[in-house]
Design a protein around this motif. Structure first.
Motif, PDB file in Angstrom:
ATOM      1  N   ARG A  34      69.949  -0.015  58.747  1.00  0.00           N
ATOM      2  CA  ARG A  34      68.769  -0.580  59.421  1.00  0.00           C
ATOM      3  C   ARG A  34      68.613  -2.091  59.271  1.00  0.00           C
ATOM      4  O   ARG A  34      68.319  -2.782  60.238  1.00  0.00           O
ATOM      5  CB  ARG A  34      67.504   0.124  58.886  1.00  0.00           C
ATOM      6  N   HIS A  35      68.715  -2.618  58.026  1.00  0.00           N
ATOM      7  CA  HIS A  35      68.496  -4.044  57.823  1.00  0.00           C
ATOM      8  C   HIS A  35      69.589  -4.627  56.943  1.00  0.00           C
ATOM      9  O   HIS A  35      70.092  -3.943  56.049  1.00  0.00           O
ATOM     10  CB  HIS A  35      67.165  -4.299  57.111  1.00  0.00           C
ATOM     11  N   PRO A  36      69.916  -5.903  57.128  1.00  0.00           N
ATOM     12  CA  PRO A  36      70.782  -6.570  56.137  1.00  0.00           C
ATOM     13  C   PRO A  36      70.038  -6.635  54.807  1.00  0.00           C
ATOM     14  O   PRO A  36      68.798  -6.566  54.772  1.00  0.00           O
ATOM     15  CB  PRO A  36      70.970  -7.973  56.729  1.00  0.00           C
ATOM     16  N   ASP A  62      72.410   1.506  62.529  1.00  0.00           N
ATOM     17  CA  ASP A  62      71.091   1.971  62.961  1.00  0.00           C
ATOM     18  C   ASP A  62      71.273   3.265  63.728  1.00  0.00           C
ATOM     19  O   ASP A  62      72.179   3.372  64.545  1.00  0.00           O
ATOM     20  CB  ASP A  62      70.451   0.956  63.918  1.00  0.00           C
ATOM     21  N   ILE A  63      70.389   4.205  63.514  1.00  0.00           N
ATOM     22  CA  ILE A  63      70.434   5.429  64.328  1.00  0.00           C
ATOM     23  C   ILE A  63      69.768   5.127  65.667  1.00  0.00           C
ATOM     24  O   ILE A  63      68.600   4.743  65.726  1.00  0.00           O
ATOM     25  CB  ILE A  63      69.717   6.594  63.627  1.00  0.00           C
ATOM     26  N   LEU A  64      70.525   5.264  66.753  1.00  0.00           N
ATOM     27  CA  LEU A  64      69.980   5.042  68.087  1.00  0.00           C
ATOM     28  C   LEU A  64      69.334   6.303  68.636  1.00  0.00           C
ATOM     29  O   LEU A  64      68.334   6.238  69.345  1.00  0.00           O
ATOM     30  CB  LEU A  64      71.080   4.558  69.039  1.00  0.00           C
ATOM     31  N   SER A  65      69.932   7.436  68.338  1.00  0.00           N
ATOM     32  CA  SER A  65      69.337   8.706  68.746  1.00  0.00           C
ATOM     33  C   SER A  65      69.954   9.820  67.913  1.00  0.00           C
ATOM     34  O   SER A  65      71.136   9.748  67.548  1.00  0.00           O
ATOM     35  CB  SER A  65      69.547   8.967  70.243  1.00  0.00           C
ATOM     36  N   GLU A  78      73.890   9.290  67.820  1.00  0.00           N
ATOM     37  CA  GLU A  78      74.578   8.033  68.101  1.00  0.00           C
ATOM     38  C   GLU A  78      74.055   6.971  67.132  1.00  0.00           C
ATOM     39  O   GLU A  78      72.845   6.823  66.961  1.00  0.00           O
ATOM     40  CB  GLU A  78      74.342   7.583  69.546  1.00  0.00           C
ATOM     41  N   GLY A  80      74.260   2.940  66.072  1.00  0.00           N
ATOM     42  CA  GLY A  80      74.648   1.591  66.473  1.00  0.00           C
ATOM     43  C   GLY A  80      75.203   0.834  65.280  1.00  0.00           C
ATOM     44  O   GLY A  80      74.711   0.974  64.162  1.00  0.00           O
ATOM     45  N   ALA A  81      76.225   0.027  65.517  1.00  0.00           N
ATOM     46  CA  ALA A  81      76.852  -0.730  64.439  1.00  0.00           C
ATOM     47  C   ALA A  81      76.930  -2.209  64.811  1.00  0.00           C
ATOM     48  O   ALA A  81      77.260  -2.548  65.951  1.00  0.00           O
ATOM     49  CB  ALA A  81      78.257  -0.200  64.154  1.00  0.00           C
ATOM     50  N   ARG A  82      76.600  -3.072  63.866  1.00  0.00           N
ATOM     51  CA  ARG A  82      76.780  -4.524  64.039  1.00  0.00           C
ATOM     52  C   ARG A  82      77.693  -4.978  62.903  1.00  0.00           C
ATOM     53  O   ARG A  82      77.358  -4.788  61.735  1.00  0.00           O
ATOM     54  CB  ARG A  82      75.444  -5.252  63.971  1.00  0.00           C
ATOM     55  N   PHE A 137      79.314 -11.655  65.513  1.00  0.00           N
ATOM     56  CA  PHE A 137      79.335 -10.241  65.170  1.00  0.00           C
ATOM     57  C   PHE A 137      79.845  -9.441  66.365  1.00  0.00           C
ATOM     58  O   PHE A 137      79.874  -9.933  67.496  1.00  0.00           O
ATOM     59  CB  PHE A 137      77.970  -9.743  64.686  1.00  0.00           C
ATOM     60  N   GLY A 140      78.850  -2.116  68.475  1.00  0.00           N
ATOM     61  CA  GLY A 140      79.439  -0.880  68.990  1.00  0.00           C
ATOM     62  C   GLY A 140      78.565   0.282  68.610  1.00  0.00           C
ATOM     63  O   GLY A 140      77.536   0.116  67.963  1.00  0.00           O
TER      64      GLY A 140
END
Lengths: 152, 142
Positions: A34-36, A62-65, A78, A80-82, A137, A140
């Motif tokens: 979720r956060h750095p 982060d969880i997108l769904s 799904e 999300g990745a940064r 960054f 994906g």
């Protein structure tokens, strides 16, 4: 169908990625949910987010769904990745190591009883710069098929 | 109000087979439904916001056959959406800058997924959306 609260899976995914050799070589244990990691007031420069010249490599998930399947006790989620890097090439290397760690993996059951059937990198490779500190960054998303109940 | 289809799109639609066009219209309807289902953060009435424009476009092979946007304008084809040499029906739906930062987050702003949840709400309706739009087109073939 569900007899207990839906199992969380993000923590298990983070632990897996922190233990991955290739990814660990790039980001150490800086795989975050979720956060750095924030800056500690007692230790300047300890946070993940730094200004130009002091960038660190790290990953934020982060969880997108994560909807429960209507018929089976699983979720087709799904994440999300940064993937942040000290420069564009390193950011890409972090993304590449993440993909290698999650793409088309085999089924496994965690000690908590959570079952992860498969993870796949389904989108991504977009190179960007963070609007807050201009750090390169790569974004994906990862598809995670996991159980919502304990596997016995 | 949405603008009329461009002459190129009209010609493209006449150049393909009717059954293929029926399927493509179904796919286009799904893409449109995803965008319309989306509740972009900061969109009115919650605030002025920045993520304002959503759009969708549909291709049969490398021919555009439909598209639209929430502002009534046709969106530009994203660079990453490759259609040259394609032989399939493909569609893309999404929201303009800075939707990506909103969806996935930044260093200072946590992710606020709004597109993935909308997509997931539409997925169970895909069979009915496709059936309705494909049946409409097939009925007009006679």
């Amino acid at each position: 169908m569900l007899t207990a609260p839906m199992l969380p899976f993000l923590g298990s995914l983070i632990v897996e990625l922190r233990n991955n050799t290739d990814l660990r070589a790039l980001v150490n244990v800086r795989v975050r949910g979720r956060h750095p990691a924030p800056e500690s007031p007692d230790s300047p420069g300890s946070g993940d987010v730094q200004s130009r010249g002091s960038y660190k490599n790290y990953v934020v998930l982060d969880i997108l769904s994560a909807p429960p399947d209507p018929y089976l006790p699983v979720t087709f989620a799904e994440v999300g990745a940064r993937c942040y890097g000290t420069n564009e090439e390193v950011a890409w290397a972090v993304w590449g190591a993440l993909v290698a760690a999650v793409h088309d993996t085999e089924a496994r059951v965690k000690a908590s009883g959570l079952g992860i059937y498969k993870t796949k990198a389904v989108t991504g490779g977009t190179q960007e710069n963070d609007p807050d500190n201009d750090q390169p960054f790569v974004t994906g998303s990862i598809s995670v098929i996991a159980t919502t109940q304990v596997v016995t | 109000m949405a603008k009329k289809r461009s002459a190129r799109v009209v010609l493209n639609r006449r150049a393909v087979g009717q059954v293929e066009l029926a399927l493509a219209d179904g796919v286009n309807a799904v893409a449109k439904a995803i965008v319309l289902e989306t509740n972009a953060p900061d969109a009115e009435p919650y605030g002025e916001g920045l993520v304002m424009r959503g759009g969708w476009i549909t291709y049969i092979a490398d021919k555009k056959i439909d598209g639209g946007g929430t502002d009534g304008r046709q969106p530009k084809k994203p660079r990453a959406f490759r259609v040259r040499g394609s032989e399939v029906i493909s569609a893309v739906a999404g929201w303009g800058f800075p939707a990506g930062f909103k969806e996935l987050g930044t260093n200072k702003m946590a992710a606020e997924p709004f597109f993935a949840p909308a997509r997931d709400r539409v997925i169970p309706r895909i069979p009915s959306i496709m059936a309705k739009n494909v049946a409409y087109r097939l009925a007009r073939i006679g």
